[in-house]
Enzyme design. Structure first.
Site, PDB file in Angstrom:
ATOM      1  N   GLY A  46       0.689  -1.072  -0.117  1.00 21.70           N
ATOM      2  CA  GLY A  46       0.004  -0.091   0.070  1.00 21.70           C
ATOM      3  C   GLY A  46       0.884   1.322   0.240  1.00 21.70           C
ATOM      4  O   GLY A  46       2.193   1.237   0.417  1.00 21.70           O
ATOM      5  N   GLN A  51       2.786   9.771   1.916  1.00 24.48           N
ATOM      6  CA  GLN A  51       4.116   9.111   2.012  1.00 24.48           C
ATOM      7  C   GLN A  51       4.957   9.704   0.698  1.00 24.48           C
ATOM      8  O   GLN A  51       6.278   9.465   0.650  1.00 24.48           O
ATOM      9  CB  GLN A  51       3.926   7.858   2.099  1.00 24.48           C
ATOM     10  CG  GLN A  51       3.186   7.174   3.200  1.00 24.48           C
ATOM     11  CD  GLN A  51       3.107   5.718   3.224  1.00 24.48           C
ATOM     12  OE1 GLN A  51       2.056   5.225   2.536  1.00 24.48           O
ATOM     13  NE2 GLN A  51       3.997   5.000   3.662  1.00 24.48           N
ATOM     14  N   CYS A  89       6.038  -0.193   7.721  1.00 25.29           N
ATOM     15  CA  CYS A  89       5.529   1.158   7.187  1.00 25.29           C
ATOM     16  C   CYS A  89       6.643   1.691   6.023  1.00 25.29           C
ATOM     17  O   CYS A  89       7.995   1.599   6.496  1.00 25.29           O
ATOM     18  CB  CYS A  89       5.203   2.049   8.054  1.00 25.29           C
ATOM     19  SG  CYS A  89       4.738   3.650   7.179  1.00 25.29           S
ATOM     20  N   LEU A  90       6.241   1.866   4.765  1.00 23.84           N
ATOM     21  CA  LEU A  90       7.482   2.291   3.960  1.00 23.84           C
ATOM     22  C   LEU A  90       8.000   3.566   4.290  1.00 23.84           C
ATOM     23  O   LEU A  90       9.160   3.860   3.999  1.00 23.84           O
ATOM     24  CB  LEU A  90       6.912   2.464   2.430  1.00 23.84           C
ATOM     25  CG  LEU A  90       6.344   1.165   1.891  1.00 23.84           C
ATOM     26  CD1 LEU A  90       5.660   1.540   0.269  1.00 23.84           C
ATOM     27  CD2 LEU A  90       7.303   0.099   1.704  1.00 23.84           C
ATOM     28  N   HIS A 131      -4.424   0.827   7.488  1.00 23.76           N
ATOM     29  CA  HIS A 131      -3.316   1.398   7.718  1.00 23.76           C
ATOM     30  C   HIS A 131      -3.259   2.517   6.674  1.00 23.76           C
ATOM     31  O   HIS A 131      -2.835   3.585   7.002  1.00 23.76           O
ATOM     32  CB  HIS A 131      -2.001   0.395   7.206  1.00 23.76           C
ATOM     33  CG  HIS A 131      -0.894   0.865   7.184  1.00 23.76           C
ATOM     34  ND1 HIS A 131       0.075   0.424   8.394  1.00 23.76           N
ATOM     35  CD2 HIS A 131      -0.074   1.609   6.521  1.00 23.76           C
ATOM     36  CE1 HIS A 131       1.217   0.933   8.163  1.00 23.76           C
ATOM     37  NE2 HIS A 131       1.176   1.792   7.180  1.00 23.76           N
ATOM     38  N   GLU A 132      -3.733   2.315   5.584  1.00 20.90           N
ATOM     39  CA  GLU A 132      -3.672   3.434   4.372  1.00 20.90           C
ATOM     40  C   GLU A 132      -4.581   4.550   4.844  1.00 20.90           C
ATOM     41  O   GLU A 132      -4.485   5.679   4.932  1.00 20.90           O
ATOM     42  CB  GLU A 132      -4.061   3.030   3.074  1.00 20.90           C
ATOM     43  CG  GLU A 132      -2.853   1.933   2.526  1.00 20.90           C
ATOM     44  CD  GLU A 132      -1.429   2.210   2.677  1.00 20.90           C
ATOM     45  OE1 GLU A 132      -1.325   3.331   2.555  1.00 20.90           O
ATOM     46  OE2 GLU A 132      -0.710   1.360   2.853  1.00 20.90           O
ATOM     47  N   HIS A 135      -3.111   6.636   7.062  1.00 14.69           N
ATOM     48  CA  HIS A 135      -2.190   7.720   6.885  1.00 14.69           C
ATOM     49  C   HIS A 135      -2.600   8.968   6.438  1.00 14.69           C
ATOM     50  O   HIS A 135      -2.266  10.065   6.613  1.00 14.69           O
ATOM     51  CB  HIS A 135      -1.460   6.905   5.683  1.00 14.69           C
ATOM     52  CG  HIS A 135      -0.079   6.324   5.933  1.00 14.69           C
ATOM     53  ND1 HIS A 135       0.967   6.931   6.560  1.00 14.69           N
ATOM     54  CD2 HIS A 135       0.246   4.951   5.531  1.00 14.69           C
ATOM     55  CE1 HIS A 135       2.119   6.004   6.604  1.00 14.69           C
ATOM     56  NE2 HIS A 135       1.615   4.809   6.196  1.00 14.69           N
TER      57      HIS A 135
HETATM   58  O1  K1U Z   1       1.600   2.279   3.721  1.00  9.62           O
HETATM   59  C1  K1U Z   1       2.725   1.683   3.841  1.00  9.62           C
HETATM   60  O2  K1U Z   1       3.576   2.197   4.503  1.00  9.62           O
HETATM   61  C2  K1U Z   1       3.029   0.519   3.099  1.00  9.62           C
HETATM   62  C3  K1U Z   1       2.736  -0.779   4.288  1.00  9.62           C
HETATM   63  C4  K1U Z   1       1.190  -1.244   4.310  1.00  9.62           C
HETATM   64  C5  K1U Z   1       1.114  -2.384   5.280  1.00  9.62           C
HETATM   65  C6  K1U Z   1       1.934  -3.199   5.692  1.00  9.62           C
HETATM   66  C7  K1U Z   1       1.640  -4.405   6.658  1.00  9.62           C
HETATM   67  C8  K1U Z   1       0.417  -4.151   7.361  1.00  9.62           C
HETATM   68  C9  K1U Z   1      -0.554  -3.235   6.798  1.00  9.62           C
HETATM   69  C10 K1U Z   1      -0.124  -2.372   5.834  1.00  9.62           C
HETATM   70  C11 K1U Z   1       3.674  -1.739   3.690  1.00  9.62           C
HETATM   71  O3  K1U Z   1       3.589  -2.252   2.370  1.00  9.62           O
HETATM   72  S1  K1U Z   1       5.229  -2.369   4.563  1.00  9.62           S
HETATM   73  C12 K1U Z   1       5.989  -3.463   3.607  1.00  9.62           C
HETATM   74  C13 K1U Z   1       4.836  -4.830   3.385  1.00  9.62           C
HETATM   75  O4  K1U Z   1       5.067  -5.149   2.280  1.00  9.62           O
HETATM   76  C14 K1U Z   1       4.601  -5.626   4.538  1.00  9.62           C
HETATM   77  C15 K1U Z   1       4.875  -5.749   5.808  1.00  9.62           C
HETATM   78  C16 K1U Z   1       4.442  -6.457   6.902  1.00  9.62           C
HETATM   79  C17 K1U Z   1       3.539  -7.456   6.492  1.00  9.62           C
HETATM   80  C18 K1U Z   1       3.100  -7.252   5.184  1.00  9.62           C
HETATM   81  C19 K1U Z   1       3.620  -6.703   4.193  1.00  9.62           C
HETATM   82 ZN    ZN Z   2       2.619   3.033   6.384  1.00 10.86          ZN
END
Ligand code: K1U
Ligand code: ZN
Length: 185
Positions: A46, A51, A89-90, A131-132, A135
């Site tokens: 996401g 971001q 989170c990215l 999560h999004e 944000h």
């Molecule tokens: O919005 C963001 O920062 C993107 C984030 C979204 C997210 C990850 C995990 C749970 C909910 C939302 C990411 O993509 S972090 C990287 C990722 O691919 C990931 C990390 C942990 C679990 C699953 C995926």
């Molecule tokens: Zn995030």
């Protein structure tokens, strides 16, 4: 299409509530395409507009091939007992924490063609929607951690944030394992 710079923890844009989108224009569609490209290059599931330094109420999601453009998303309802799972989170690279959220969520949003839709999701997709949308309200997953875990996450981040001058994370195409000619860098 372009890969955009990602803003990291410390950039005030991540804490600013976003503004509702009033029109789905070609310019907005270009931003959406760039956000998808940036999310894939960073190997995320996401990405929300703040971001990439933007103030629109807009996010993109792709969980296991289920792709969504979220324009002006809102949570309509939540269901089920709270569920705890690890999030990243990215905008806070290499920091992870367990976050408790409603197990299922129904969201309402508009897509890139201006069509309103509702979607109900649990598991990783439901978590990613939440999560999004957080944000877009200036909230980050670390806000949900216990004071002890939050302190430990922030102290790890203090040691890592120097890798991101001006709170900017440059996403390079090799992050997804591709090899590019020197002139493309
Ligand atoms: O919005 C963001 O920062 C993107 C984030 C979204 C997210 C990850 C995990 C749970 C909910 C939302 C990411 O993509 S972090 C990287 C990722 O691919 C990931 C990390 C942990 C679990 C699953 C995926
Ligand atoms: Zn995030």
């Amino acid at each position: 299409m372009s890969i955009l710079d990602i803003r990291v923890l410390g950039d005030p844009v991540l804490r600013k509530p976003t503004k509702r989108v009033t029109q789905v224009t070609d310019e907005l569609r270009k931003l959406i395409a760039d956000m998808f490209e940036t999310m894939y290059a960073a190997e995320g599931i996401g990405l929300a507009a703040p971001q990439v330094g933007r103030s629109e109420r807009l996010a993109v999601v792709d969980v296991e091939g289920k792709k969504f453009t979220l324009i002006n998303p809102e949570v309509v309802s939540t269901n089920g007992s709270p569920d705890k799972a690890e999030e990243g989170c990215l905008s806070i690279p290499d920091i992870y924490g367990d976050v408790e959220r409603p197990a299922e969520v129904t969201i309402r949003a508009t897509d890139e063609n201006g069509k309103q839709y509702e979607e109900t999701a649990g598991e990783l997709l439901g978590r990613c929607f939440q999560h999004e949308i957080d944000h877009l309200d200036g909230k980050l997953f670390i806000d949900y951690l216990s004071p002890l875990k939050r302190r430990s996450a922030l102290s790890k981040w203090e040691k890592e944030k120097g890798e991101y001058p001006d709170n900017i994370r440059k996403v390079r195409t090799e992050e997804k394992g591709e090899h590019h000619h020197e002139t493309e860098m």
